[in-house]
Design a protein around this motif. Structure first.
Motif, PDB file in Angstrom:
ATOM      1  N   ASP A 100      18.704 -22.662  38.958  1.00 38.56           N
ATOM      2  CA  ASP A 100      17.109 -22.915  38.845  1.00 38.56           C
ATOM      3  C   ASP A 100      16.286 -22.323  39.212  1.00 38.56           C
ATOM      4  N   SER A 101      16.287 -21.147  40.137  1.00 37.70           N
ATOM      5  CA  SER A 101      15.088 -20.342  40.491  1.00 37.70           C
ATOM      6  C   SER A 101      14.853 -19.494  39.453  1.00 37.70           C
ATOM      7  N   LEU A 102      16.449 -19.158  38.694  1.00 39.41           N
ATOM      8  CA  LEU A 102      16.192 -17.866  37.609  1.00 39.41           C
ATOM      9  C   LEU A 102      16.136 -17.881  36.231  1.00 39.41           C
ATOM     10  N   ARG A 103      16.114 -19.893  35.779  1.00 43.30           N
ATOM     11  CA  ARG A 103      15.685 -19.851  34.685  1.00 43.30           C
ATOM     12  C   ARG A 103      14.675 -19.740  34.292  1.00 43.30           C
ATOM     13  N   ASP A 104      13.297 -19.021  34.895  1.00 46.29           N
ATOM     14  CA  ASP A 104      12.192 -19.104  34.540  1.00 46.29           C
ATOM     15  C   ASP A 104      11.461 -17.717  34.847  1.00 46.29           C
ATOM     16  N   VAL A 105      12.556 -17.017  34.847  1.00 49.12           N
ATOM     17  CA  VAL A 105      11.943 -15.657  35.334  1.00 49.12           C
ATOM     18  C   VAL A 105      11.623 -14.955  33.617  1.00 49.12           C
ATOM     19  N   ARG A 106      10.941 -14.788  33.400  1.00 44.63           N
ATOM     20  CA  ARG A 106      10.933 -13.887  32.084  1.00 44.63           C
ATOM     21  C   ARG A 106      11.544 -12.185  31.764  1.00 44.63           C
ATOM     22  N   GLY A 107      12.589 -12.149  31.012  1.00 42.68           N
ATOM     23  CA  GLY A 107      13.490 -10.921  31.091  1.00 42.68           C
ATOM     24  C   GLY A 107      14.589 -10.927  31.571  1.00 42.68           C
ATOM     25  N   VAL A 108      14.642 -12.492  31.943  1.00 42.95           N
ATOM     26  CA  VAL A 108      16.063 -11.892  32.463  1.00 42.95           C
ATOM     27  C   VAL A 108      17.145 -12.736  31.760  1.00 42.95           C
ATOM     28  N   ASP A 109      17.931 -12.327  31.190  1.00 46.85           N
ATOM     29  CA  ASP A 109      19.437 -11.784  29.977  1.00 46.85           C
ATOM     30  C   ASP A 109      20.327 -13.051  30.609  1.00 46.85           C
ATOM     31  N   ALA A 110      20.875 -12.465  31.891  1.00 48.92           N
ATOM     32  CA  ALA A 110      21.919 -12.873  32.508  1.00 48.92           C
ATOM     33  C   ALA A 110      21.825 -12.876  33.929  1.00 48.92           C
ATOM     34  N   ALA A 111      22.217 -13.067  34.673  1.00 46.64           N
ATOM     35  CA  ALA A 111      22.750 -13.344  36.306  1.00 46.64           C
ATOM     36  C   ALA A 111      24.046 -13.523  37.190  1.00 46.64           C
ATOM     37  N   ILE A 132      23.850 -13.770  49.988  1.00 47.14           N
ATOM     38  CA  ILE A 132      23.662 -14.107  48.556  1.00 47.14           C
ATOM     39  C   ILE A 132      23.474 -12.413  47.834  1.00 47.14           C
ATOM     40  N   ASP A 133      24.540 -12.219  47.284  1.00 47.25           N
ATOM     41  CA  ASP A 133      24.226 -10.677  46.046  1.00 47.25           C
ATOM     42  C   ASP A 133      24.094 -11.475  44.980  1.00 47.25           C
ATOM     43  N   VAL A 134      23.396 -10.834  44.277  1.00 47.42           N
ATOM     44  CA  VAL A 134      22.815 -11.285  42.750  1.00 47.42           C
ATOM     45  C   VAL A 134      22.563 -10.410  41.762  1.00 47.42           C
ATOM     46  N   LEU A 135      23.061 -10.282  40.756  1.00 48.79           N
ATOM     47  CA  LEU A 135      22.744  -9.245  39.876  1.00 48.79           C
ATOM     48  C   LEU A 135      22.369 -10.197  38.624  1.00 48.79           C
ATOM     49  N   VAL A 136      20.893  -8.753  38.000  1.00 47.14           N
ATOM     50  CA  VAL A 136      20.273  -9.912  37.482  1.00 47.14           C
ATOM     51  C   VAL A 136      20.338  -8.487  36.219  1.00 47.14           C
ATOM     52  N   ILE A 137      20.588  -8.844  35.217  1.00 41.92           N
ATOM     53  CA  ILE A 137      20.479  -8.006  34.238  1.00 41.92           C
ATOM     54  C   ILE A 137      19.846  -8.370  33.318  1.00 41.92           C
ATOM     55  N   GLY A 138      18.846  -7.368  33.061  1.00 40.62           N
ATOM     56  CA  GLY A 138      17.610  -7.291  32.165  1.00 40.62           C
ATOM     57  C   GLY A 138      16.358  -6.487  32.506  1.00 40.62           C
ATOM     58  N   ARG A 139      15.185  -7.049  32.085  1.00 43.12           N
ATOM     59  CA  ARG A 139      14.495  -6.859  32.260  1.00 43.12           C
ATOM     60  C   ARG A 139      13.138  -7.504  33.372  1.00 43.12           C
ATOM     61  N   PRO A 140      13.873  -7.768  34.121  1.00 46.07           N
ATOM     62  CA  PRO A 140      12.812  -8.711  34.978  1.00 46.07           C
ATOM     63  C   PRO A 140      11.022  -8.657  35.320  1.00 46.07           C
ATOM     64  N   ASP A 141      10.277 -10.008  35.210  1.00 46.67           N
ATOM     65  CA  ASP A 141       9.104  -9.712  36.200  1.00 46.67           C
ATOM     66  C   ASP A 141       8.888  -9.455  37.146  1.00 46.67           C
ATOM     67  N   ARG A 142       8.987  -8.743  37.791  1.00 50.12           N
ATOM     68  CA  ARG A 142       9.848  -8.637  39.394  1.00 50.12           C
ATOM     69  C   ARG A 142       8.618  -9.269  40.244  1.00 50.12           C
ATOM     70  N   ASP A 143       7.284  -9.766  39.905  1.00 50.67           N
ATOM     71  CA  ASP A 143       6.319 -10.846  40.441  1.00 50.67           C
ATOM     72  C   ASP A 143       8.075 -11.981  40.348  1.00 50.67           C
ATOM     73  N   GLN A 144       8.009 -12.277  39.396  1.00 51.15           N
ATOM     74  CA  GLN A 144       8.428 -14.000  38.963  1.00 51.15           C
ATOM     75  C   GLN A 144       9.667 -13.905  40.006  1.00 51.15           C
ATOM     76  N   LEU A 145      10.308 -12.426  39.702  1.00 52.46           N
ATOM     77  CA  LEU A 145      12.003 -12.583  40.110  1.00 52.46           C
ATOM     78  C   LEU A 145      11.791 -12.719  41.807  1.00 52.46           C
ATOM     79  N   ASP A 146      10.858 -12.096  42.828  1.00 56.25           N
ATOM     80  CA  ASP A 146      10.422 -11.725  44.024  1.00 56.25           C
ATOM     81  C   ASP A 146      10.438 -13.612  44.488  1.00 56.25           C
ATOM     82  N   ASP A 147       9.121 -14.208  43.683  1.00 55.00           N
ATOM     83  CA  ASP A 147       9.103 -15.669  43.967  1.00 55.00           C
ATOM     84  C   ASP A 147      10.624 -16.139  43.713  1.00 55.00           C
ATOM     85  N   ALA A 148      11.134 -16.393  42.724  1.00 53.93           N
ATOM     86  CA  ALA A 148      12.506 -17.267  42.364  1.00 53.93           C
ATOM     87  C   ALA A 148      13.854 -16.607  43.985  1.00 53.93           C
TER      88      ALA A 148
END
Length: 199
Positions: A100-111, A132-148
């Motif tokens: 749910d948290s990562l769904r709205d982060v721009r630039g996430v291809d997979a996680a 919890i360890d999370v691998l994010v694939i893509g070029r996520p918007d860092r601010d959005q990712l940090d908030d998520a």
């Protein structure tokens, strides 16, 4: 491994029981048909029906008939609903919460979840995961990712460690970290708007 007590919460009978309860209780405003739930947790309708009957007897879900379908949802007035929801959130919740948290982060291809939580989810015994360890694939918007991630940490009451790699890295197998992840359990997160992992 879906039978036997799940290592993430061995108080429960099975991972299917945990997944069905987690799905229903972490979305308290939603009604689910037994067929929908069976699809989400990859179990038979008969198994889901048995688990929901037990949960209704325990006072944590309510159900109603609509035509030929039985619909279930969390019982907001149940004495055990809130404490059980909290227990499931902290044990089985990372998959749902981080999707749910990562769904709205721009630039996430997979996680993907990896590390000790993923190992316990897949049935490997061991100590309770402290993060919890999370691998994010893509070029996520860092601010959005940090908030998520901050929101997920707040809900899960534990740290979330994020590793970011590009899609080209994920496709290659010669990186030692990539090889290590490929040999261990990983759990895909649903991060696109359609509920599917892309990439």
């Amino acid at each position: 491994m879906k039978s036997g007590p799940p290592p993430l919460l061995p108080l429960l009978r099975s991972r299917i029981q945990a997944e069905v309860l987690t799905t229903v209780l972490l979305a308290p405003e939603r009604e689910w048909s037994l067929t929908e739930l069976a699809g989400v947790v990859d179990a038979s309708v008969a198994t889901v029906q048995r688990e929901m009957k037990r949960a209704e007897e325990a006072g944590v879900v309510v159900s109603r008939k609509l035509g030929n379908a039985r619909l279930v949802r969390a019982d907001p007035g149940g004495v055990l609903t809130e404490p059980l929801t909290e227990l499931l959130l902290r044990s089985f919740g990372p998959k749902t919460v981080l999707s749910d948290s990562l769904r709205d982060v721009r630039g996430v291809d997979a996680a993907y979840l990896f590390g000790s939580w993923a190992a316990r989810y897949e049935g490997q015994r061991g100590p309770v995961p402290h993060d919890i360890d999370v691998l994010v694939i893509g070029r996520p918007d860092r601010d959005q990712l940090d908030d998520a991630v901050a929101e997920a940490e707040r809900r899960l009451a534990r740290p979330v460690q994020t590793t970011i790699r590009r899609a080209s890295w994920w496709a290659e197998a010669d990186d030692p970290f990539r090889a290590e992840i490929a040999q261990r359990p990983i759990v895909a997160l649903s991060v696109d708007a359609d509920g599917e992992v892309s990439g």
